[in-house]
Design a protein around this motif. Sequence first.
Motif, mmCIF file in Angstrom:
data_model
loop_
_atom_site.group_PDB
_atom_site.id
_atom_site.type_symbol
_atom_site.label_atom_id
_atom_site.label_comp_id
_atom_site.label_asym_id
_atom_site.label_seq_id
_atom_site.Cartn_x
_atom_site.Cartn_y
_atom_site.Cartn_z
ATOM 1 N N ILE A 119 39.564 91.905 63.022
ATOM 2 C CA ILE A 119 38.307 92.375 62.443
ATOM 3 C C ILE A 119 38.351 92.206 60.935
ATOM 4 C CG2 ILE A 119 36.762 94.336 62.143
ATOM 5 C CD1 ILE A 119 36.872 93.335 64.990
ATOM 6 N N GLN A 120 37.380 91.503 60.397
ATOM 7 C CA GLN A 120 37.268 91.373 58.954
ATOM 8 C C GLN A 120 36.661 92.646 58.392
ATOM 9 O OE1 GLN A 120 38.553 88.766 57.287
ATOM 10 N NE2 GLN A 120 39.209 88.005 59.292
ATOM 11 N N GLY A 121 37.392 93.301 57.532
ATOM 12 C CA GLY A 121 36.897 94.545 56.976
ATOM 13 C C GLY A 121 38.057 95.405 56.499
ATOM 14 N N THR A 122 37.754 96.663 56.200
ATOM 15 C CA THR A 122 38.743 97.583 55.646
ATOM 16 C C THR A 122 38.652 98.912 56.369
ATOM 17 O OG1 THR A 122 38.416 96.552 53.478
ATOM 18 C CG2 THR A 122 39.625 98.636 53.525
ATOM 19 N N ASP A 123 39.803 99.465 56.758
ATOM 20 C CA ASP A 123 39.725 100.762 57.426
ATOM 21 C C ASP A 123 39.441 101.855 56.398
ATOM 22 O OD1 ASP A 123 42.070 102.513 56.808
ATOM 23 O OD2 ASP A 123 43.247 100.893 57.650
ATOM 24 N N LEU A 124 38.839 102.930 56.866
ATOM 25 C CA LEU A 124 38.337 103.950 55.960
ATOM 26 C C LEU A 124 39.451 104.676 55.218
ATOM 27 C CD1 LEU A 124 35.407 105.506 58.020
ATOM 28 C CD2 LEU A 124 35.316 103.760 56.233
ATOM 29 N N ARG A 125 40.646 104.738 55.800
ATOM 30 C CA ARG A 125 41.751 105.384 55.110
ATOM 31 C C ARG A 125 42.104 104.631 53.830
ATOM 32 N NH1 ARG A 125 47.359 104.907 58.093
ATOM 33 N NH2 ARG A 125 46.633 102.765 57.901
#
Length: 303
Positions: free
Chosen positions: A176-182
């Motif tokens: 998944i392209q993106g950033t985890d909220l942590r």
Amino acid sequence: MPLPTLEGTYHTGVALKLYAWPTPARPEDKWCFYNGAPPLTEVSDRYNTSITQRNTLPSTPPNVSITLEQRLLCSTHRVPHVWSAHVQDSSSPAGLTETTYPPQLVAKIFDPVFFGDAEYADPFILRDLSVSCEVEAYQRLECLQGKRVPRFYGHFVAPLPFQGGRTIDVLLLEHIQGTDLRILVPPNTAENVCHRHRDAIIDVAVRVFFDILACGVKQTDMQPRNVILRPQKLVSGTQYCATLECPLRLEIGCNDLDMVMVDFEGVDFQEPDTSFSEPSTQKVHVKNAKSLYLEKWLENMLP
């Protein structure tokens, strides 16, 4: 022969040959107690047990081969070996990957030798529980794959030739392209997130939770590290809230948030209930649940 280490076993450039494999039976004991067996507290004990329990692999070529690229910090609570991986599809001519697998996937590796908490839980029972839960979760969530959850590409076992031929379990998942909220909102800055951003983020995250619950999968590890925000089309210099202290003021727009949930190794299953994803009913569920998350969820301070 020296005992293996986590860093020596899994690092950039390691190649793994993956064989498609049946999912292990789910243990009845979800706490993974030893049931009278001596605890495998030493790495040597787990290593020797792993060799003894290795799978007998077929003489046919592997279904797919991967090369580990980068260890990922996102996701996972009890299983720490998650990597981005380059795929070489051995079933395709000239090593082409387009016919079966994307060129890059996420490899989630279940290796009991390096599981933590071995003093309290049998790592081999924990492996079977984690793998079986995650595979069933993705099977139930097939209609949400590629949207609310990653696409699932299968369960495999891979031999480690230089470690007595012991085998490990591997799941291949969409990267998944993106950033985890942590990472996007570190806990030490979360208290400064403005009410507008906090409300928008938690609203979408809770909606994803209920979309997944509608399929009969209850995420019991509903934490910011397991929610990935896909990239947004942002305008450089635009301020998305009026709170100067908000760390997301220039980073996230409050509209059209697209989130994906990951990490289903520790879930509960129940009968599917489509009402959890019906807009009118879901609105009520989200309203009732949001108050629990609004205060301390981004700080990672909820149980």
